[in-house]
Design an enzyme around this catalytic site. Structure first.
Site, PDB file in Angstrom:
ATOM      1  N   SER A 196      16.974 -37.035 -86.883  1.00 56.19           N
ATOM      2  CA  SER A 196      17.539 -38.452 -87.092  1.00 56.19           C
ATOM      3  C   SER A 196      16.817 -38.443 -88.991  1.00 56.19           C
ATOM      4  O   SER A 196      17.560 -39.030 -90.436  1.00 56.19           O
ATOM      5  CB  SER A 196      15.998 -39.559 -87.532  1.00 56.19           C
ATOM      6  OG  SER A 196      14.825 -38.737 -87.484  1.00 56.19           O
ATOM      7  N   GLU A 197      16.253 -37.405 -90.003  1.00 58.32           N
ATOM      8  CA  GLU A 197      16.263 -36.883 -91.387  1.00 58.32           C
ATOM      9  C   GLU A 197      16.557 -35.597 -90.918  1.00 58.32           C
ATOM     10  O   GLU A 197      15.795 -34.773 -90.143  1.00 58.32           O
ATOM     11  CB  GLU A 197      14.790 -36.973 -91.531  1.00 58.32           C
ATOM     12  CG  GLU A 197      14.825 -38.459 -91.355  1.00 58.32           C
ATOM     13  CD  GLU A 197      15.214 -39.560 -91.816  1.00 58.32           C
ATOM     14  OE1 GLU A 197      15.949 -38.992 -93.324  1.00 58.32           O
ATOM     15  OE2 GLU A 197      15.583 -41.073 -92.333  1.00 58.32           O
ATOM     16  N   THR A 198      16.805 -34.687 -92.519  1.00 51.56           N
ATOM     17  CA  THR A 198      16.575 -33.034 -92.922  1.00 51.56           C
ATOM     18  C   THR A 198      16.023 -33.673 -94.174  1.00 51.56           C
ATOM     19  O   THR A 198      16.843 -33.774 -94.743  1.00 51.56           O
ATOM     20  CB  THR A 198      18.148 -32.647 -92.728  1.00 51.56           C
ATOM     21  OG1 THR A 198      18.535 -32.736 -91.793  1.00 51.56           O
ATOM     22  CG2 THR A 198      17.850 -31.155 -93.366  1.00 51.56           C
TER      23      THR A 198
END
Length: 288
Positions: A45-47
């Protein structure tokens, strides 16, 4: 070129729970397009990308860094769980001794600190305002079906729509609700919603007493159908539930399949501290 990368389960007290984020440590500047390509490759969902603000900075010693967050589809202005994950990498892998780490971000300066086995995030607190049902009725129907909606709020700063379900419902109803978030994209006609929060008041006398409220969060507009545990959504939820419950200290639980607990503390300066545990589950290098 080698880029150190880590996967951290944020708001989790064990591996494979909470919300996973990838964290990349950038020793050197990265070509702009590579940020998004790496985030798409990581497919979480996030990096998060931690960048030195000055060439002489050191991940093991400095106290201020740049920080950016990318979903598989877009850069986003605020991400709580990937900020927690970034602090975990610096504090626990790089053994950074500073009591407070400051990240310079699109949402201003965000401070993080350790408190026993938790990492505490200092986030902006976002107000919500009443939202007319008629404007978003099709979206609400897509999210909740025939469930009873008790309150409807909108956060213009974050473009998040907060949907409070009836107090008559139990936590299990929220957990079992089947949500086809992909349908939100065509159901949202106003162009102003970029995230949808479903939330439910906790039951002080129920089996899960201690949790003041529950939530689930959906952001298909950013390529994230359902986010497991969302710090930025709690910057909105904290404002709403503090007003509803008359409390500044709260315990929240996000009822995704992975699930995660968040400790919340509101301050009079328009900020909120959101704290959670973490588990570091992967260490490696990207070869570019």
């Amino acid at each position: 070129m080698q880029v150190p990368v880590f996967t951290v389960d944020a708001f989790a007290n064990r591996p494979f729970s909470g919300n996973p984020a990838a964290v990349c440590l950038l020793e050197n500047d990265l070509d702009e397009d590579l940020h998004q390509r790496i985030a798409t490759e990581m497919n979480l969902s996030e990096t998060a990308f931690i960048k030195k603000l000055h060439p002489t900075d050191d991940f093991t010693k400095s106290s201020r860094f740049g920080l950016r967050w990318f979903t598989p589809a877009n850069e986003v202005p605020l991400c709580g769980h990937a900020t927690l994950a970034s602090a975990a990498v610096l504090f626990h892998i790089k053994k950074n001794p500073n009591s407070v780490l400051t990240f310079v971000t699109l949402s201003g300066e965000l401070k993080t600190r350790q408190e026993k086995d938790h990492i505490v995030l200092d986030l902006p607190l976002y107000s919500t305002y009443p939202q007319e049902l008629q404007e978003v009725e099709e979206l609400i129907k897509a999210a909740t079906g025939d469930m009873i909606v008790q309150d409807l709020r909108y956060s213009p700063d974050t473009k998040k729509l907060l949907v409070r379900l009836s107090d008559a419902y139990e936590r299990s109803v929220l957990e079992k609700l089947q949500v086809g978030a992909q349908r939100f994209l065509s159901a949202e006609k106003t162009g102003k919603v970029k995230g949808l929060i479903l939330t439910l008041k906790g039951k002080p006398n129920g089996k899960d007493k201690g949790h003041d409220f529950y939530s689930r969060y959906f952001a298909p507009w950013y390529g994230v159908l359902e986010d497991p545990v969302t710090g930025s959504a709690h910057a909105v939820l904290s404002s709403y539930w503090s007003e509803q419950l008359g409390k500044k200290e709260m315990l929240a639980f996000q009822c995704s399949r992975r699930g995660g607990e968040l400790k919340i503390s509101l301050h009079d300066n328009g900020r909120v501290e959101v704290a959670g545990q973490f588990a570091i589950v992967l260490k490696g290098n990207l070869t570019l």
